[in-house]
Motif scaffolding. Structure first.
Motif, mmCIF file in Angstrom:
data_model
loop_
_atom_site.group_PDB
_atom_site.id
_atom_site.type_symbol
_atom_site.label_atom_id
_atom_site.label_comp_id
_atom_site.label_asym_id
_atom_site.label_seq_id
_atom_site.Cartn_x
_atom_site.Cartn_y
_atom_site.Cartn_z
ATOM 1 N N GLU A 172 -4.018 5.858 5.019
ATOM 2 C CA GLU A 172 -2.856 6.366 4.263
ATOM 3 C C GLU A 172 -1.759 6.823 5.224
ATOM 4 O O GLU A 172 -1.237 7.938 5.130
ATOM 5 C CB GLU A 172 -3.287 7.504 3.336
ATOM 6 C CG GLU A 172 -4.306 7.061 2.299
ATOM 7 C CD GLU A 172 -4.743 8.186 1.373
ATOM 8 O OE1 GLU A 172 -4.349 9.344 1.610
ATOM 9 O OE2 GLU A 172 -5.471 7.897 0.402
ATOM 10 N N GLU A 224 -3.326 1.217 5.093
ATOM 11 C CA GLU A 224 -3.811 1.575 3.757
ATOM 12 C C GLU A 224 -5.041 2.468 3.843
ATOM 13 O O GLU A 224 -5.170 3.455 3.104
ATOM 14 C CB GLU A 224 -4.149 0.308 2.967
ATOM 15 C CG GLU A 224 -2.937 -0.517 2.565
ATOM 16 C CD GLU A 224 -3.327 -1.752 1.770
ATOM 17 O OE1 GLU A 224 -4.318 -1.664 1.003
ATOM 18 O OE2 GLU A 224 -2.675 -2.797 1.919
ATOM 19 N N PRO A 258 -9.218 -0.355 3.264
ATOM 20 C CA PRO A 258 -8.364 -0.008 2.125
ATOM 21 C C PRO A 258 -9.202 0.442 0.928
ATOM 22 O O PRO A 258 -10.340 -0.007 0.750
ATOM 23 C CB PRO A 258 -7.626 -1.316 1.831
ATOM 24 C CG PRO A 258 -7.653 -2.066 3.123
ATOM 25 C CD PRO A 258 -8.969 -1.721 3.753
ATOM 26 N N PRO A 259 -8.655 1.332 0.095
ATOM 27 C CA PRO A 259 -9.431 1.885 -1.033
ATOM 28 C C PRO A 259 -10.110 0.852 -1.910
ATOM 29 O O PRO A 259 -11.246 1.051 -2.344
ATOM 30 C CB PRO A 259 -8.372 2.673 -1.806
ATOM 31 C CG PRO A 259 -7.385 3.096 -0.759
ATOM 32 C CD PRO A 259 -7.318 1.942 0.207
ATOM 33 N N SER A 291 1.449 6.925 5.756
ATOM 34 C CA SER A 291 2.733 6.761 5.071
ATOM 35 C C SER A 291 3.901 6.706 6.050
ATOM 36 O O SER A 291 4.966 6.182 5.709
ATOM 37 C CB SER A 291 2.944 7.905 4.076
ATOM 38 O OG SER A 291 2.901 9.169 4.724
ATOM 39 N N GLU A 328 5.310 3.253 6.397
ATOM 40 C CA GLU A 328 5.838 2.584 5.208
ATOM 41 C C GLU A 328 7.333 2.855 5.105
ATOM 42 O O GLU A 328 7.775 3.965 5.390
ATOM 43 C CB GLU A 328 5.131 3.095 3.953
ATOM 44 C CG GLU A 328 3.629 2.799 3.908
ATOM 45 C CD GLU A 328 3.312 1.327 3.687
ATOM 46 O OE1 GLU A 328 4.260 0.518 3.507
ATOM 47 O OE2 GLU A 328 2.131 0.980 3.696
#
Length: 244
Positions: free
Chosen positions: A134, A131, A189-190, A136, A139
């Protein structure tokens, strides 16, 4: 004692040790040459190349070019010496500073920071890093893909997690190899940012490295934090990536 001039080479060697351990724990091919180390992974992990000296010969550049052409997934190349031109690969490129911290004590973290001891901790660290960066490519999430369980059994490799209000809010990896410590994947994480998590996970993970020099490669946003912890810039590291 590691000098400013030696820091890029020591960082390169430590990175090679970390990625070789990660690659083997994942069951991926590890290619070792005098001038570089490469981990050849699958469509999600991709190919990671760590350049090991200032300027590669034409044969080594040709080998890296071939690895990139045959890669099943993304390609990432790290050059701590900023001396090898890979423009012909057509990948985006940027620079981040290699930083060095001299041996010395650190304050205690303002929140709980612990080593990952089991699969549950490792998966929580993975999620925080995926996260935070990021990533991706990883995922949908598959446990143990970024940080395989065998990684924390490797001597010198430690995964740390910071907890805030009972949740894992950040993570990082440290590698102690040949008398040098180094940090990787310092991620938050954000939803946990601007709450002191990055500082806490750095302080907690530095506690076992106070007797040795420590290096890392800093992002633009991370650099002020690392400078406040005693890290100084030594040289620019050039990165190349096939990802947008």
């Amino acid at each position: 004692m590691t000098t400013i001039e030696e820091a890029p080479l020591r960082q390169a060697r430590n990175s090679a040790a970390f990625w070789a351990a990660t690659g083997r724990a994942r069951g991926h091919e590890v290619v070792r040459r005098p001038g570089y180390l490469a981990v050849v992974g699958d469509a999600r992990a991709g190919v990671r190349v760590l350049i090991q000296r200032a300027g590669l010969d034409a044969g080594e550049v040709a080998e890296i070019t071939d690895l990139a052409a045959r890669a099943a997934g993304p390609v990432d190349v790290e050059d701590p010496f900023s001396a090898t031109d890979l423009t012909h690969l057509g990948m985006r490129t940027w620079q981040m500073p290699v930083m060095l911290r001299r041996p010395g004590p650190v304050d205690g973290p303002a929140m709980e920071v612990t080593r990952a001891r089991d699969e549950e901790d490792l998966h929580a660290a993975e999620r925080a890093v995926i996260e935070g960066f990021e990533l991706s490519r990883f995922e949908p999430y598959r446990g143990g893909e970024l940080f395989p369980s065998a990684l924390i059994e490797r001597p010198g490799v430690d995964v740390f997690v910071a907890r805030l209000d009972g949740e894992v809010a950040g993570a990082c990896v440290t590698v102690l190899d040949d008398g040098l410590g180094s940090h990787y994947w310092v991620g938050t994480p954000p939803k946990f940012r601007s709450r002191g998590v990055g500082r806490a996970v750095m302080l907690g993970s530095l506690a076992h490295l106070t007797g040795v020099p420590v290096t890392l490669t800093a992002s633009r946003l991370g650099r002020p934090l690392y400078e406040s912890l005693g890290f100084t810039v030594t040289s620019p590291s050039t990165w190349w990536s096939s990802t947008p």
